[in-house]
Structures are given as C-alpha cells and as structure tokens.
Design an enzyme around this catalytic site. Structure first.
Site, PDB file in Angstrom:
ATOM      1  N   CYS A   1      -1.465  -4.023   8.733  1.00  0.00           N
ATOM      2  CA  CYS A   1      -1.700  -2.782   9.242  1.00  0.00           C
ATOM      3  C   CYS A   1      -1.157  -2.744  10.282  1.00  0.00           C
ATOM      4  O   CYS A   1       0.022  -2.009  10.596  1.00  0.00           O
ATOM      5  CB  CYS A   1      -2.326  -1.779   8.973  1.00  0.00           C
ATOM      6  SG  CYS A   1      -3.509  -1.604   7.605  1.00  0.00           S
TER       7      CYS A   1
ATOM      8  N   CYS B   1       0.670  -0.979  -0.136  1.00  0.00           N
ATOM      9  CA  CYS B   1      -0.060   0.032   0.531  1.00  0.00           C
ATOM     10  C   CYS B   1       1.010   1.329   0.051  1.00  0.00           C
ATOM     11  O   CYS B   1       0.221   2.235  -0.167  1.00  0.00           O
ATOM     12  CB  CYS B   1      -1.284   0.042   1.069  1.00  0.00           C
ATOM     13  SG  CYS B   1       0.182   0.272   3.078  1.00  0.00           S
TER      14      CYS B   1
HETATM   15 FE1  FES Z   1      -1.230  -0.123   4.145  1.00  0.00          FE
HETATM   16 FE2  FES Z   1      -2.970   0.658   5.996  1.00  0.00          FE
HETATM   17  S1  FES Z   1      -3.498  -0.222   3.976  1.00  0.00           S
HETATM   18  S2  FES Z   1      -0.457   0.349   6.429  1.00  0.00           S
END
Ligand code: FES
Length: 164
Positions: free
Chosen positions: A107, A33
């Site tokens: 996360c 991400c």
């Molecule tokens: Fe990347 Fe939460 S979506 S750490």
C-alpha cells in the site's frame, strides 16, 4: 495491528480531497487489490527559484494503510523540491508512519507511485526532460493502472466524472 499513528492518519487524513486547478495528477491502481489513488499537485518556486510542491491533495479508494500512506505522503512531499520528492519511497513512508504490517507494505508503494506519476505528468505537460528511470517507472505504473481500469471500467469512468 496498525499502530496509533497509522490509525490517526486513517481517521483524520491530512490533505484529503481534490485540489482546484492542479498542475498535474498522479493516477495509480493496484492490480491485486484494486485500490485506486489520485494525487493532485500544484507546483511553485522556492526562494532559490527551484520548483517545489506547493500544494498537494489526494483521493483514495482503499484500505486503512492506503489512506494512511496517502495522507503521510502529502505531509512528506509538501514544500519539497521535485527531485527530493521523487526520492520519497516505501521506506521513507513506513519510517514516517512508524511501521506497517508486512501484508500492507504494498500500500505504501501505491502512494510513492502516485507521487512519482504526478511529477511525471507535470514534467510531461511542461515539455521537460524526463529522467530515464522515471520514464521506466511510469511505464510500469501506467500498465498497472490500465489493468485496474480495464477490470473496473464503467465504475472508474463514472467516479472520475463525478469528481470533475
Ligand atoms: Fe490495496 Fe492496501 S490493500 S493498497
């Protein structure tokens, strides 16, 4: 949906910001991400002379869960001796928050990795013996951070300059 506790930590994060003159910093990035986290620690001693996390702060570019897990890990780690702090993992974090949606579990790994990196950085700077499993973990985290850094090169360098 995020539970109430997660939302509270997101809306009013604990220990957010940069620590002045930290003893060490844990920098991590998520290759999927692109989220980034900086975790600063100051190390002190308890009455028994054991090294503890005396102060801790974080800066995170990330989603609701990344901010909430960063916030709660600062609460969990503060006052802990370094070895205990290294045991804070994904499960500890999710339990402390009550729950996290399955798609957001990665996360919580980011926060646990940031803490491990900050402790690694501290041990390294002070020429201490690094446990083999922590060294291995550092190699993995460092590679991931480098990959994110490579992808967003100019931007990350700029952000770091702004935060110095
Ligand atoms: Fe990347 Fe939460 S979506 S750490």
């Amino acid at each position: 949906m995020y539970n109430q506790k997660v939302l509270q930590h997101f809306q009013k994060p604990h220990n957010f910001g940069k620590l002045k003159n930290p003893d060490s910093v844990g920098k991590v990035g998520n290759v999927v991400c692109g989220d980034l986290m900086w975790l600063y620690i100051k190390v002190g001693q308890n009455k028994q002379g054991q090294e503890i996390i005396q102060d801790i702060k974080f800066e995170t570019f990330g989603c609701v869960a990344a901010i909430a897990t960063s916030s709660i890990i600062t609460d969990l780690a503060k006052g802990k001796i370094l070895n205990e702090a290294l045991n804070i993992n994904k499960e500890t974090i999710v339990k402390a928050l009550g729950s996290l949606p399955p798609v957001k579990l990665h996360c919580s790994v980011l926060a646990a990795d940031a803490l491990a990196e900050a402790i690694y950085d501290y041990l390294k700077k002070n020429k201490r013996k690094i446990p083999a499993d922590l060294e291995k973990r550092h190699q993995r985290i460092d590679n991931e951070e480098k990959m994110v850094r490579e992808k967003y090169k100019g931007w990350i360098d700029n952000e770091e300059k702004l935060h110095q």
